[in-house]
Design a protein around this motif. Sequence first.
Motif, PDB file in Angstrom:
ATOM      1  N   ALA A 186      -6.905   4.465  11.100  1.00 27.30           N
ATOM      2  CA  ALA A 186      -5.578   5.075  10.932  1.00 27.30           C
ATOM      3  C   ALA A 186      -4.513   3.990  10.954  1.00 27.30           C
ATOM      4  O   ALA A 186      -4.632   2.992  10.250  1.00 27.30           O
ATOM      5  CB  ALA A 186      -5.345   6.138  12.005  1.00 27.30           C
ATOM      6  N   ASP A 187      -3.473   4.158  11.763  1.00 28.66           N
ATOM      7  CA  ASP A 187      -2.393   3.177  11.771  1.00 28.66           C
ATOM      8  C   ASP A 187      -2.412   2.326  13.037  1.00 28.66           C
ATOM      9  O   ASP A 187      -1.385   1.819  13.467  1.00 28.66           O
ATOM     10  CB  ASP A 187      -1.038   3.880  11.635  1.00 28.66           C
ATOM     11  N   SER A 188      -3.606   2.143  13.624  1.00 30.10           N
ATOM     12  CA  SER A 188      -3.701   1.425  14.894  1.00 30.10           C
ATOM     13  C   SER A 188      -3.538  -0.081  14.724  1.00 30.10           C
ATOM     14  O   SER A 188      -3.225  -0.783  15.689  1.00 30.10           O
ATOM     15  CB  SER A 188      -5.037   1.732  15.579  1.00 30.10           C
ATOM     16  N   ILE A 189      -3.782  -0.610  13.520  1.00 31.30           N
ATOM     17  CA  ILE A 189      -3.618  -2.039  13.264  1.00 31.30           C
ATOM     18  C   ILE A 189      -2.963  -2.227  11.896  1.00 31.30           C
ATOM     19  O   ILE A 189      -2.795  -1.282  11.135  1.00 31.30           O
ATOM     20  CB  ILE A 189      -4.961  -2.807  13.324  1.00 31.30           C
ATOM     21  N   ARG A 190      -2.639  -3.464  11.560  1.00 29.90           N
ATOM     22  CA  ARG A 190      -2.059  -3.798  10.263  1.00 29.90           C
ATOM     23  C   ARG A 190      -3.168  -4.159   9.278  1.00 29.90           C
ATOM     24  O   ARG A 190      -4.249  -4.631   9.667  1.00 29.90           O
ATOM     25  CB  ARG A 190      -1.091  -4.967  10.408  1.00 29.90           C
ATOM     26  N   PHE A 191      -2.882  -3.968   7.986  1.00 26.14           N
ATOM     27  CA  PHE A 191      -3.887  -4.208   6.957  1.00 26.14           C
ATOM     28  C   PHE A 191      -3.360  -5.165   5.894  1.00 26.14           C
ATOM     29  O   PHE A 191      -2.208  -5.074   5.466  1.00 26.14           O
ATOM     30  CB  PHE A 191      -4.305  -2.891   6.289  1.00 26.14           C
ATOM     31  N   LEU A 237      -5.663  -5.262  -7.325  1.00 27.41           N
ATOM     32  CA  LEU A 237      -4.779  -4.966  -6.196  1.00 27.41           C
ATOM     33  C   LEU A 237      -3.822  -3.823  -6.529  1.00 27.41           C
ATOM     34  O   LEU A 237      -3.515  -2.989  -5.661  1.00 27.41           O
ATOM     35  CB  LEU A 237      -4.000  -6.219  -5.803  1.00 27.41           C
ATOM     36  N   ASP A 238      -3.360  -3.772  -7.777  1.00 29.10           N
ATOM     37  CA  ASP A 238      -2.492  -2.665  -8.188  1.00 29.10           C
ATOM     38  C   ASP A 238      -3.238  -1.334  -8.097  1.00 29.10           C
ATOM     39  O   ASP A 238      -2.681  -0.314  -7.657  1.00 29.10           O
ATOM     40  CB  ASP A 238      -1.994  -2.874  -9.616  1.00 29.10           C
ATOM     41  N   LEU A 239      -4.489  -1.326  -8.515  1.00 24.46           N
ATOM     42  CA  LEU A 239      -5.298  -0.108  -8.427  1.00 24.46           C
ATOM     43  C   LEU A 239      -5.522   0.282  -6.974  1.00 24.46           C
ATOM     44  O   LEU A 239      -5.510   1.469  -6.631  1.00 24.46           O
ATOM     45  CB  LEU A 239      -6.640  -0.310  -9.139  1.00 24.46           C
ATOM     46  N   SER A 240      -5.734  -0.702  -6.112  1.00 23.88           N
ATOM     47  CA  SER A 240      -5.915  -0.420  -4.690  1.00 23.88           C
ATOM     48  C   SER A 240      -4.693   0.277  -4.118  1.00 23.88           C
ATOM     49  O   SER A 240      -4.807   1.264  -3.385  1.00 23.88           O
ATOM     50  CB  SER A 240      -6.183  -1.725  -3.919  1.00 23.88           C
ATOM     51  N   ASP A 241      -3.510  -0.208  -4.473  1.00 22.45           N
ATOM     52  CA  ASP A 241      -2.277   0.435  -3.998  1.00 22.45           C
ATOM     53  C   ASP A 241      -2.172   1.862  -4.523  1.00 22.45           C
ATOM     54  O   ASP A 241      -1.774   2.782  -3.798  1.00 22.45           O
ATOM     55  CB  ASP A 241      -1.055  -0.366  -4.456  1.00 22.45           C
ATOM     56  N   ALA A 242      -2.531   2.058  -5.786  1.00 21.63           N
ATOM     57  CA  ALA A 242      -2.411   3.381  -6.397  1.00 21.63           C
ATOM     58  C   ALA A 242      -3.378   4.387  -5.789  1.00 21.63           C
ATOM     59  O   ALA A 242      -3.109   5.592  -5.777  1.00 21.63           O
ATOM     60  CB  ALA A 242      -2.648   3.282  -7.907  1.00 21.63           C
ATOM     61  N   LEU A 243      -4.522   3.912  -5.274  1.00 24.59           N
ATOM     62  CA  LEU A 243      -5.537   4.812  -4.734  1.00 24.59           C
ATOM     63  C   LEU A 243      -5.268   5.237  -3.300  1.00 24.59           C
ATOM     64  O   LEU A 243      -5.918   6.157  -2.800  1.00 24.59           O
ATOM     65  CB  LEU A 243      -6.919   4.145  -4.800  1.00 24.59           C
ATOM     66  N   PRO A 301      -4.480   7.151  -0.298  1.00 24.95           N
ATOM     67  CA  PRO A 301      -4.225   8.587  -0.183  1.00 24.95           C
ATOM     68  C   PRO A 301      -3.098   8.924   0.788  1.00 24.95           C
ATOM     69  O   PRO A 301      -2.764  10.067   0.972  1.00 24.95           O
ATOM     70  CB  PRO A 301      -5.553   9.122   0.335  1.00 24.95           C
ATOM     71  N   ALA A 302      -2.536   7.907   1.416  1.00 27.82           N
ATOM     72  CA  ALA A 302      -1.468   8.148   2.388  1.00 27.82           C
ATOM     73  C   ALA A 302      -0.405   7.071   2.216  1.00 27.82           C
ATOM     74  O   ALA A 302      -0.568   6.140   1.428  1.00 27.82           O
ATOM     75  CB  ALA A 302      -2.044   8.117   3.810  1.00 27.82           C
ATOM     76  N   VAL A 303       0.662   7.212   2.964  1.00 33.41           N
ATOM     77  CA  VAL A 303       1.687   6.173   2.945  1.00 33.41           C
ATOM     78  C   VAL A 303       1.149   5.026   3.789  1.00 33.41           C
ATOM     79  O   VAL A 303       1.361   4.944   4.989  1.00 33.41           O
ATOM     80  CB  VAL A 303       3.017   6.698   3.505  1.00 33.41           C
ATOM     81  N   ARG A 304       0.412   4.169   3.138  1.00 34.09           N
ATOM     82  CA  ARG A 304      -0.306   3.103   3.840  1.00 34.09           C
ATOM     83  C   ARG A 304       0.138   1.760   3.281  1.00 34.09           C
ATOM     84  O   ARG A 304       0.020   1.503   2.086  1.00 34.09           O
ATOM     85  CB  ARG A 304      -1.816   3.287   3.644  1.00 34.09           C
ATOM     86  N   ARG A 305       0.655   0.917   4.134  1.00 32.63           N
ATOM     87  CA  ARG A 305       1.098  -0.402   3.701  1.00 32.63           C
ATOM     88  C   ARG A 305      -0.058  -1.389   3.810  1.00 32.63           C
ATOM     89  O   ARG A 305      -0.616  -1.584   4.887  1.00 32.63           O
ATOM     90  CB  ARG A 305       2.279  -0.887   4.536  1.00 32.63           C
ATOM     91  N   ILE A 306      -0.402  -1.989   2.699  1.00 34.06           N
ATOM     92  CA  ILE A 306      -1.424  -3.036   2.679  1.00 34.06           C
ATOM     93  C   ILE A 306      -0.770  -4.281   2.087  1.00 34.06           C
ATOM     94  O   ILE A 306      -0.485  -4.336   0.884  1.00 34.06           O
ATOM     95  CB  ILE A 306      -2.654  -2.613   1.855  1.00 34.06           C
ATOM     96  N   ASP A 307      -0.503  -5.235   2.922  1.00 37.90           N
ATOM     97  CA  ASP A 307       0.151  -6.460   2.471  1.00 37.90           C
ATOM     98  C   ASP A 307      -0.782  -7.295   1.603  1.00 37.90           C
ATOM     99  O   ASP A 307      -1.995  -7.328   1.822  1.00 37.90           O
ATOM    100  CB  ASP A 307       0.598  -7.301   3.674  1.00 37.90           C
ATOM    101  N   ARG A 308      -0.200  -7.993   0.647  1.00 33.17           N
ATOM    102  CA  ARG A 308      -0.981  -8.896  -0.199  1.00 33.17           C
ATOM    103  C   ARG A 308      -0.893 -10.338   0.285  1.00 33.17           C
ATOM    104  O   ARG A 308      -1.742 -11.148  -0.061  1.00 33.17           O
ATOM    105  CB  ARG A 308      -0.504  -8.802  -1.641  1.00 33.17           C
ATOM    106  N   ALA A 309       0.122 -10.642   1.063  1.00 36.85           N
ATOM    107  CA  ALA A 309       0.256 -11.998   1.607  1.00 36.85           C
ATOM    108  C   ALA A 309      -0.471 -12.070   2.948  1.00 36.85           C
ATOM    109  O   ALA A 309      -0.488 -11.104   3.708  1.00 36.85           O
ATOM    110  CB  ALA A 309       1.726 -12.350   1.795  1.00 36.85           C
TER     111      ALA A 309
END
Length: 348
Positions: free
Chosen positions: A113-118, A128-134, A136-144
């Motif tokens: 869930a949101d217990s750690i950063r990703f 990476l664009d496809l990963s962001d589009a997939l 299913p929630a408001v989930r922030r996944i940093d690329r840097a």
Amino acid sequence: MIHRHLGLPPAYEARIDAELKKIQFDLGTDRKLADAVLRLSDFYIANPGGSTPWDEPWAQAASLAYYFPLNYCRALAVANEARRLGFFAGLEGLHDFGSGMGSAVHAFADVLADSIRFEASDVSREALDLSDALSPAVRRIDRAQRLPPEKSLLVASYVFTELQSWPSMWNDYEALAIIEPSTQNDARRLMAEREPLLERGYRFWGPCTHEQPCPLLVHSAKDWCHDRVHFDAPEWFQKIERHLPMKNRTLTFSYLLARRTPPPAGLRGLARMVGDTLEEKGKTRQALCRSSEREFLAWFPQRFAKGESLDIERGALVGGTEKLEKKSNEVRVKSPDDIELLPADRVV
């Protein structure tokens, strides 16, 4: 025993279909998708270790509709096992190295869930664009890469197979979750990394319950360690499979979970089932791993009391084997009550 059944959460289906429609596919074009899957499969066979051609629409389609669900469930199985072992305790972040479309980072994120950063990194911007589009929630996944590795988990799913050697930067991380294909070469190559990891100060959490030499490497030139889960394929996936020579009712994979932090003490007293049941004349055997010895759990079903039976899933953790009689390389079970099968949701 209830076997592990995993499937793709419905939240991903609409997002997969939406991305497919952008490239002139959709989940209803099962034959067209199957042709794309076969084309990508042929590409992988002709280019072992090669990177997915993410700029090609057919490769994106095959990855979205076929490989993402399969690899998501493989990663989910590892993430679930890590959770029940307490593997994530104290970690502040997760970095998915060579993430592709994010099947691993999304599976681990769904468990954590949101217990750690990703974070996720890949050479392909399209992936990476496809990963962001997939997501299913408001989930922030940093690329840097901003997470401190000494407090983070590095996940690498189907990445080591594409590399010539173990990346030195992986050794900066507190925790490692490496998932590889269940082929003989890939799995044995991963197993061979156990000794170097120990020398670098890592401790094993899974699938190993010990830190002695791997019995499959010591006593065999061809056997390899891998796990298996059952795949609950959605209807649209089954329609694609009808046009394919390969079926996926079960999914296999090899993996290692390692941390610089020691595992729970209770893990060292357990055995891991590393084989399927083998039916012989009046006897059933199943490979187990608890030390550097090559051993089999063995029992005679006809000697069990009426109504008793024993069904142990590959990958299961088993307690109580140290009390059993051993004959040659067999650890004999006289009654199912002699051993303790730890449910997949029980914390060690």
